[in-house]
Design a protein around this motif. Sequence first.
Motif, mmCIF file in Angstrom:
data_model
loop_
_atom_site.group_PDB
_atom_site.id
_atom_site.type_symbol
_atom_site.label_atom_id
_atom_site.label_comp_id
_atom_site.label_asym_id
_atom_site.label_seq_id
_atom_site.Cartn_x
_atom_site.Cartn_y
_atom_site.Cartn_z
ATOM 1 N N ALA A 1 0.833 -1.202 0.000
ATOM 2 C CA ALA A 1 0.000 0.000 0.000
ATOM 3 C C ALA A 1 0.869 1.253 0.000
ATOM 4 O O ALA A 1 1.744 1.407 0.846
ATOM 5 C CB ALA A 1 -0.918 0.000 1.210
ATOM 6 N N GLY A 2 0.638 2.129 -0.960
ATOM 7 C CA GLY A 2 1.319 3.418 -1.010
ATOM 8 C C GLY A 2 2.717 3.406 -1.579
ATOM 9 O O GLY A 2 3.365 4.446 -1.640
ATOM 10 N N LEU A 3 3.221 2.250 -2.013
ATOM 11 C CA LEU A 3 4.575 2.166 -2.560
ATOM 12 C C LEU A 3 4.532 1.644 -3.988
ATOM 13 O O LEU A 3 3.613 0.926 -4.367
ATOM 14 C CB LEU A 3 5.446 1.253 -1.704
ATOM 15 N N ASN A 4 5.551 2.001 -4.766
ATOM 16 C CA ASN A 4 5.667 1.607 -6.178
ATOM 17 C C ASN A 4 4.424 2.034 -6.949
ATOM 18 O O ASN A 4 3.792 1.249 -7.644
ATOM 19 C CB ASN A 4 5.909 0.101 -6.307
ATOM 20 N N ILE B 1 -21.683 6.454 -16.244
ATOM 21 C CA ILE B 1 -20.451 6.887 -16.885
ATOM 22 C C ILE B 1 -19.339 6.882 -15.843
ATOM 23 O O ILE B 1 -19.455 7.520 -14.795
ATOM 24 C CB ILE B 1 -20.602 8.281 -17.514
ATOM 25 N N GLN B 2 -18.283 6.136 -16.163
ATOM 26 C CA GLN B 2 -17.128 6.089 -15.274
ATOM 27 C C GLN B 2 -16.256 7.299 -15.574
ATOM 28 O O GLN B 2 -15.916 7.572 -16.723
ATOM 29 C CB GLN B 2 -16.343 4.802 -15.508
ATOM 30 N N GLN B 3 -15.881 8.027 -14.536
ATOM 31 C CA GLN B 3 -15.116 9.252 -14.701
ATOM 32 C C GLN B 3 -13.689 8.944 -15.135
ATOM 33 O O GLN B 3 -13.075 7.989 -14.666
ATOM 34 C CB GLN B 3 -15.107 10.032 -13.394
ATOM 35 N N GLY B 4 -13.162 9.748 -16.033
ATOM 36 C CA GLY B 4 -11.780 9.598 -16.474
ATOM 37 C C GLY B 4 -10.861 10.439 -15.619
ATOM 38 O O GLY B 4 -11.294 11.243 -14.806
ATOM 39 N N GLY B 5 -9.570 10.261 -15.818
ATOM 40 C CA GLY B 5 -8.603 11.046 -15.061
ATOM 41 C C GLY B 5 -7.309 10.283 -14.878
ATOM 42 O O GLY B 5 -7.055 9.282 -15.536
ATOM 43 N N ILE B 6 -6.508 10.762 -13.948
ATOM 44 C CA ILE B 6 -5.230 10.134 -13.651
ATOM 45 C C ILE B 6 -5.365 9.408 -12.315
ATOM 46 O O ILE B 6 -5.660 10.016 -11.299
ATOM 47 C CB ILE B 6 -4.100 11.178 -13.596
ATOM 48 N N LEU B 7 -5.152 8.097 -12.347
ATOM 49 C CA LEU B 7 -5.278 7.275 -11.150
ATOM 50 C C LEU B 7 -3.901 6.860 -10.645
ATOM 51 O O LEU B 7 -2.996 6.615 -11.434
ATOM 52 C CB LEU B 7 -6.092 6.015 -11.456
ATOM 53 N N ASP B 8 -3.755 6.781 -9.320
ATOM 54 C CA ASP B 8 -2.537 6.241 -8.713
ATOM 55 C C ASP B 8 -2.779 4.769 -8.420
ATOM 56 O O ASP B 8 -3.630 4.431 -7.603
ATOM 57 C CB ASP B 8 -2.193 6.975 -7.419
ATOM 58 N N VAL B 9 -2.020 3.891 -9.078
ATOM 59 C CA VAL B 9 -2.204 2.447 -8.941
ATOM 60 C C VAL B 9 -0.925 1.834 -8.389
ATOM 61 O O VAL B 9 0.140 1.990 -8.988
ATOM 62 C CB VAL B 9 -2.549 1.809 -10.310
ATOM 63 N N PRO B 10 -0.995 1.132 -7.239
ATOM 64 C CA PRO B 10 0.207 0.461 -6.728
ATOM 65 C C PRO B 10 0.560 -0.740 -7.602
ATOM 66 O O PRO B 10 -0.310 -1.534 -7.946
ATOM 67 C CB PRO B 10 -0.174 0.036 -5.314
ATOM 68 N N GLN B 11 1.826 -0.871 -7.957
ATOM 69 C CA GLN B 11 2.297 -1.947 -8.812
ATOM 70 C C GLN B 11 3.005 -3.006 -7.975
ATOM 71 O O GLN B 11 3.531 -2.719 -6.901
ATOM 72 C CB GLN B 11 3.271 -1.391 -9.863
ATOM 73 N N PRO B 12 3.037 -4.263 -8.460
ATOM 74 C CA PRO B 12 3.701 -5.331 -7.706
ATOM 75 C C PRO B 12 5.208 -5.115 -7.591
ATOM 76 O O PRO B 12 5.839 -4.570 -8.489
ATOM 77 C CB PRO B 12 3.408 -6.587 -8.530
ATOM 78 N N ILE B 13 5.761 -5.571 -6.474
ATOM 79 C CA ILE B 13 7.197 -5.532 -6.215
ATOM 80 C C ILE B 13 7.653 -6.988 -6.063
ATOM 81 O O ILE B 13 6.988 -7.759 -5.370
ATOM 82 C CB ILE B 13 7.511 -4.758 -4.921
#
Length: 148
Positions: free
Chosen positions: A67-70, A93-105
Motif C-alpha cells: 500500500a502506497g509504494l511503487n 459513466i465512469q469518470q476519467g482522469g489520472i489514477l494512482d495504482v500500486p504496482q507489484p514488487i
Amino acid sequence: MTRTSVTMPTRVPDIRKGDTVVVLVGKDAGKRGTVDKVMRRRGTTYGRHRLPRPGASSLSQAHVVVAGLNIAKRHTKPRQSTTQNQIAGVPQIQQGGILDVPQPIPLSNVMLVCPRCERPTRVRHTELANGQQVRVCRHCGEPLETVA
C-alpha cells in the motif's frame, strides 16, 4: 543409467497479507508499508514467450503489492459501464482522469519487519508444543503472528 530426481516441496512465501515490509531496492528503498496482496506467479510469461524463465522457482516469481509504494500513474478515459450497472435504463459513466495504482514488487526486493522489535528480519519457522507451525523473528525470537 537412470537418473533419480528428488522433488522438493514448493516453498511458501514467508510474507503474508497484512505484514509490514521494508523495500530494499528501487525508488522506494527504505520505505515501509503494509502488504495488500501476495501474488505467487506460477505460469508467468518470459518476455513475449509462454515459457518459464530458465532455473526459476515459484518463489522467485512471487510478487507483493504494498500500500502506497511503487505507485504508477494510469491515465483513463471516461467510458460507459456495462448494461448490468444501469439505473432506470440510464447508463452509468465512469469518470476519467489520472489514477494512482500500486504496482507489484518482487518478493526478493522486500523484507519483513518484526512487529515486536521493529527491525527488518528474515523468518524462521518453528513448531509450537501443540503442533502449530509459526513464523518467528530471527532477532528477538518472538512469533510474528498471534497464537490463538
